[in-house]
Motif scaffolding. Structure first.
Motif, PDB file in Angstrom:
ATOM      1  N   UNK A  93       0.732  -1.299   0.123  1.00 44.15           N
ATOM      2  CA  UNK A  93       0.079  -0.307   0.477  1.00 44.15           C
ATOM      3  C   UNK A  93       0.692   1.394   0.134  1.00 44.15           C
ATOM      4  N   UNK A  94       2.010   1.585   0.768  1.00 40.89           N
ATOM      5  CA  UNK A  94       2.683   2.076   0.506  1.00 40.89           C
ATOM      6  C   UNK A  94       3.349   2.282  -0.399  1.00 40.89           C
ATOM      7  N   UNK A 124      -5.285  25.617  11.560  1.00 46.18           N
ATOM      8  CA  UNK A 124      -6.348  25.430  11.677  1.00 46.18           C
ATOM      9  C   UNK A 124      -7.058  24.181  10.728  1.00 46.18           C
ATOM     10  N   UNK A 125      -5.736  24.268  10.507  1.00 50.37           N
ATOM     11  CA  UNK A 125      -5.883  22.833   9.017  1.00 50.37           C
ATOM     12  C   UNK A 125      -6.757  21.851   9.352  1.00 50.37           C
ATOM     13  N   UNK A 126      -7.099  20.961   9.221  1.00 51.56           N
ATOM     14  CA  UNK A 126      -8.121  20.046   9.925  1.00 51.56           C
ATOM     15  C   UNK A 126      -7.080  18.814   9.992  1.00 51.56           C
ATOM     16  N   UNK A 127      -6.704  18.873  11.289  1.00 51.44           N
ATOM     17  CA  UNK A 127      -5.371  17.991  11.681  1.00 51.44           C
ATOM     18  C   UNK A 127      -5.487  16.356  10.676  1.00 51.44           C
ATOM     19  N   UNK A 128      -7.160  15.611  10.350  1.00 52.45           N
ATOM     20  CA  UNK A 128      -6.994  14.216   9.700  1.00 52.45           C
ATOM     21  C   UNK A 128      -6.722  14.642   8.222  1.00 52.45           C
ATOM     22  N   UNK A 129      -6.403  15.694   7.644  1.00 54.73           N
ATOM     23  CA  UNK A 129      -6.205  16.152   6.195  1.00 54.73           C
ATOM     24  C   UNK A 129      -5.089  15.499   6.170  1.00 54.73           C
ATOM     25  N   UNK A 130      -4.439  14.441   5.911  1.00 57.26           N
ATOM     26  CA  UNK A 130      -2.705  14.685   5.804  1.00 57.26           C
ATOM     27  C   UNK A 130      -2.096  14.361   4.177  1.00 57.26           C
ATOM     28  N   UNK A 131      -3.128  14.098   3.892  1.00 55.21           N
ATOM     29  CA  UNK A 131      -2.923  13.414   2.560  1.00 55.21           C
ATOM     30  C   UNK A 131      -1.341  14.445   2.027  1.00 55.21           C
ATOM     31  N   UNK A 132      -1.467  15.633   2.650  1.00 52.73           N
ATOM     32  CA  UNK A 132      -0.562  16.521   1.694  1.00 52.73           C
ATOM     33  C   UNK A 132       1.358  15.807   2.564  1.00 52.73           C
ATOM     34  N   UNK A 133       1.319  15.005   3.576  1.00 53.43           N
ATOM     35  CA  UNK A 133       2.195  14.525   4.240  1.00 53.43           C
ATOM     36  C   UNK A 133       2.963  12.966   2.714  1.00 53.43           C
ATOM     37  N   UNK A 176       6.150  10.865   4.096  1.00 52.29           N
ATOM     38  CA  UNK A 176       6.227   9.463   4.299  1.00 52.29           C
ATOM     39  C   UNK A 176       6.462   8.878   2.732  1.00 52.29           C
ATOM     40  N   UNK A 177       6.726   9.234   1.868  1.00 54.18           N
ATOM     41  CA  UNK A 177       7.644   8.744   1.165  1.00 54.18           C
ATOM     42  C   UNK A 177       8.458   8.394   0.847  1.00 54.18           C
ATOM     43  N   UNK A 178       8.778   9.894   1.269  1.00 55.94           N
ATOM     44  CA  UNK A 178      10.917   9.758   1.890  1.00 55.94           C
ATOM     45  C   UNK A 178      11.589   9.214   3.027  1.00 55.94           C
ATOM     46  N   UNK A 179      10.552   9.318   3.938  1.00 58.41           N
ATOM     47  CA  UNK A 179      11.006   8.466   5.156  1.00 58.41           C
ATOM     48  C   UNK A 179      10.539   7.034   5.111  1.00 58.41           C
ATOM     49  N   UNK A 180       9.972   6.995   4.473  1.00 60.92           N
ATOM     50  CA  UNK A 180       9.949   5.028   3.985  1.00 60.92           C
ATOM     51  C   UNK A 180      11.430   5.132   3.932  1.00 60.92           C
ATOM     52  N   UNK A 181      12.241   5.671   3.012  1.00 64.34           N
ATOM     53  CA  UNK A 181      13.445   4.829   2.458  1.00 64.34           C
ATOM     54  C   UNK A 181      14.630   4.972   4.076  1.00 64.34           C
ATOM     55  N   UNK A 182      13.831   5.909   4.576  1.00 65.17           N
ATOM     56  CA  UNK A 182      14.806   6.569   5.916  1.00 65.17           C
ATOM     57  C   UNK A 182      15.134   5.917   7.206  1.00 65.17           C
ATOM     58  N   UNK A 183      13.889   5.017   7.192  1.00 67.00           N
ATOM     59  CA  UNK A 183      13.571   4.633   8.259  1.00 67.00           C
ATOM     60  C   UNK A 183      12.535   5.669   9.634  1.00 67.00           C
TER      61      UNK A 183
END
Lengths: 207, 220
Positions: free
Chosen positions: A6-7, A164-173, A177-184
């Motif tokens: 999925x990632x 106030x930007x909704x804390x649940x709307x994290x698609x922008x991250x 996440x993509x970069x961080x996955x490679x670096x753990x």
């Protein structure tokens, strides 16, 4: 942290989205401007002998359009990979990025805190944090600090005013996440007193 | 400007069309072009051999195509510290400019490549660096001055003072600022004093010291 399929699919989609965005910017910006320049030059050529005054105006328009195309390409190139990152490293590159943001950014990046092999990773993590953050126009100011604990590198980005930007709307991250996955690595998002958005990014560093 | 002895110029540029155009414009404007080279190591050897008054060079050059041109020029400057340098680049980064100038602002210029098409800007920049002055691209300075920032002393400047500040940062002397804005040198001096007081800068001796002071302020 193990990367699930999925990632991977999400990472691929992020990269495709990024390419699509670049393609659009090239088509609508410099490519269109080059077409305009050709047309203006051909009109200059047409009027050259009979109406030199008019011809000159077309040439001036073409030159101005070429100038705009250059500016567009330069901005685009900086988003793809800023040359200053390759030649001078992450700290000057972040200072340069700060100049292009619509809000003031205070930087606390001690020189040598990032080892050269992490320059690109750290720069693009910061880049995505700063560029992709939602509600850009609500950000009054931001502060980015990088500290090393020896085993981990911590990038802390604090945005004032867009909490106030909704804390649940994290698609922008997703790019992060993509970069961080490679670096753990990992990223944490917090909203402070309903006003400020705080991003804490951590990546392990080779000891 | 003393034109009895033409300024001796060496050019470093690897793109043939741009190089020929630049050399042509320089010759047309009365500069003594000693030669043009498209490789940073060759360029370095030629500068050392010819000891020109001014080097005009692209920053990105072979063999590595990163900042080879800049490195060659900086190395040549160690041998010829009085030589003026005008760096050209496809891209300009304000922090790059500041670092370059901080190293030694004497006779340093930095322009976007396409500014060469504006012959007046090119000629002025070459003359300025030849005379030991500074010539920084107006666009970069403008970006530096108008970037978003927290409320601070810069907000207290009048529009005129902001303009003067930009011209100082580009490297113009008081006399040149007076000429550009069509006001008296005395008026420029008063503006400069006000700017210094408002921004809390200390009066530095020499034009390039004040360029540095202003750039350091704008960098914050």
């Amino acid at each position: 942290m193990k990367e699930s399929s999925g990632d991977r699919i999400r990472a691929e989609r992020t990269a495709d989205q990024w390419r699509l965005n670049l393609a659009r910017r090239l088509h609508e910006g410099p490519q269109q401007q080059l077409v305009d320049i050709i047309i203006q030059l051909s009109r200059a050529d047409q009027t050259w002998t009979e109406r030199p005054q008019e011809s000159r105006q077309f040439m001036e328009l073409a030159a101005a359009e070429a100038q705009r195309a250059l500016e567009g390409i330069r901005d685009l190139v900086k988003d793809i990979y800023p040359m200053i990152l390759a030649t001078r490293g992450v700290e000057p590159a972040l200072h340069s990025l700060a100049l292009r943001l619509p809000f003031p950014l205070e930087l606390d990046v001690p020189s040598n805190v990032v080892s050269p092999d992490l320059d690109d990773t750290v720069y693009f993590l910061c880049f995505h944090a700063l560029i992709d953050v939602p509600s850009h126009d609500e950000v009054a100011a931001a502060r980015l600090a990088i500290v090393s604990t020896g085993k981990r590198l911590v990038i802390e980005v604090k945005f004032e005013g867009n909490g106030t930007a909704s804390g649940t709307m994290h698609a922008w991250l997703d790019p992060l996440h993509h970069r961080l996955a490679a670096r753990e690595g990992l990223v944490e998002v917090k909203v402070e007193s309903n006003r400020n958005l705080l991003l804490i990014i951590e990546i392990p560093v080779a000891g | 400007m003393n034109r009895t002895a033409a300024i001796r110029v060496v050019v470093g540029e690897d793109q043939p069309i741009f190089r020929d155009g630049l050399v042509h414009i320089l010759k047309q404007e009365g500069f003594d072009v000693l030669g043009a080279w498209g490789n940073a190591s060759e360029l370095l050897a030629q500068i050392l051999a010819l000891a020109p008054d001014v080097v005009i060079s692209d920053i990105q050059m072979p063999p590595h195509r990163t900042d080879d041109g800049l490195q060659a020029v900086l190395e040549a400057r160690q041998a010829h510290p009085e030589m003026g340098v005008l760096m050209l680049s496809q891209y300009l980064d304000a922090s790059y400019v500041i670092d370059l100038v901080a190293d030694n602002a004497h006779g340093v210029g930095y322009l976007l490549k396409e500014k060469v098409a504006d012959i007046a800007i090119l000629v002025d920049a070459v003359n300025r660096v030849a005379a030991g002055g500074t010539a920084l691209d107006p666009d970069v300075i403008e970006a530096l001055v108008s970037r978003p920032r927290k409320p601070g002393p810069l907000d207290s400047l009048t529009r005129r003072e902001r303009t003067v500040l930009e011209l100082i940062a580009q490297g113009l002397s008081n006399a040149s600022i007076a000429q550009t804005l069509e006001i008296s040198t005395g008026a420029v001096e008063r503006h400069v004093a006000h700017i210094y007081a408002k921004l809390g800068l200390r009066e530095g001796r020499g034009d390039h010291r004040r360029v540095l002071a202003v750039l350091e302020f704008l960098k914050q």
